[in-house]
Design a protein around this motif. Sequence first.
Motif, PDB file in Angstrom:
ATOM      1  N   ARG A  46      -8.423  -2.866  -8.849  1.00 39.83           N
ATOM      2  CA  ARG A  46      -8.471  -1.431  -8.545  1.00 39.83           C
ATOM      3  C   ARG A  46      -9.924  -1.006  -8.619  1.00 39.83           C
ATOM      4  N   ASP A  66      -9.208   1.797  -2.309  1.00 41.67           N
ATOM      5  CA  ASP A  66      -8.644   2.087  -3.625  1.00 41.67           C
ATOM      6  C   ASP A  66      -8.378   0.780  -4.373  1.00 41.67           C
ATOM      7  N   ALA A 105       0.866  -1.181   0.000  1.00 34.92           N
ATOM      8  CA  ALA A 105       0.000   0.000   0.000  1.00 34.92           C
ATOM      9  C   ALA A 105       0.894   1.219   0.000  1.00 34.92           C
ATOM     10  N   THR A 149      -2.482   5.663   5.559  1.00 33.45           N
ATOM     11  CA  THR A 149      -2.402   4.361   4.906  1.00 33.45           C
ATOM     12  C   THR A 149      -3.268   3.375   5.691  1.00 33.45           C
ATOM     13  N   GLU A 175      -3.023   5.354   0.918  1.00 27.95           N
ATOM     14  CA  GLU A 175      -3.897   4.465   0.160  1.00 27.95           C
ATOM     15  C   GLU A 175      -4.705   3.566   1.104  1.00 27.95           C
TER      16      GLU A 175
END
Length: 245
Positions: free
Chosen positions: A211, A194, A32, A178, A36
Amino acid sequence: MAALSVNVVRKRFPALGAAPEKLVLENVRFAASEGETVAVLGPSGCGKTTLLNLVAGLDPEFEGRIERPPGRLAFVFQEPRLLPWRTVEDNLRFVLAGEADAKARIDAALAEVELPDAGPVYASRLSLGMARRVALARALVVRPSLLLLDEPFVSLDQPTAWRLRLLLLDLLARHAVTTLLVTHEPREAVMLADRILLLTAAPGRPRAELRVPLSPEERRDLARIEAVARRLLPDRPEPLAVEAA
Ligand SMILES: Nc1ncnc2c1ncn2[C@@H]1O[C@H](COP(=O)(O)OP(=O)(O)OP(=O)(O)O)[C@@H](O)[C@H]1O
Ligand SMILES: [Mg+2]
């Protein structure tokens, strides 16, 4: 460079008494980048909580390697795990351990989860939905560099879970931390992450990495979320019985 890098070659629990050795995770590899949100999506028992315990460093017994970002880590457990005989404010103060601006930070964190007046309330008096909000506030008040969320909205009624997911969406956008979220709920993963790492049933092995093609606005639209979940994910969830108000 990735903020979080996970490579679990193998995680086994050793034989105990009559119970044989158990392989729980194999070849689970992902990264990651900073800010994210990655969701790990898999059925009950596939090793999601085990994986989070490895990432948190709570369980050092595995083959592989995990690199975490420097800074504090916050873990929202599958059950809220508040101290019931302490007030909400004390529950948050406990993780701040004497930092000078603790009171201001606690007040800000409670306001962020829309519980500005909950500070003096004993944790044992909270509904599950409120306790889950407080658990989120307790995680964010430490300004973590890595946030681990273990099925943060499990066991809530659907309208409450939807409202809390919207709240978490805002919090993740604001804090840009994160985040690793584990869940068995496809729409929760699509709405919040994400990227999604899909695991097989036990033992958990990678099945796909996807994604999520949604804008921040589209993530608040239940019809869009369900359309993407149906297209991306093989388990074709039924529509949620909830108004996307
Ligand atoms: N300490 C342990 N010793 C032996 N087996 C364990 C231990 N902890 C977990 N397991 C087993 O590992 C497997 C994965 O458990 P885990 O709790 O990680 O799954 P999970 O994906 O989080 O499930 P759920 O969706 O129900 O929360 C299960 O079969 C569980 O029984
Ligand atoms: Mg679990």
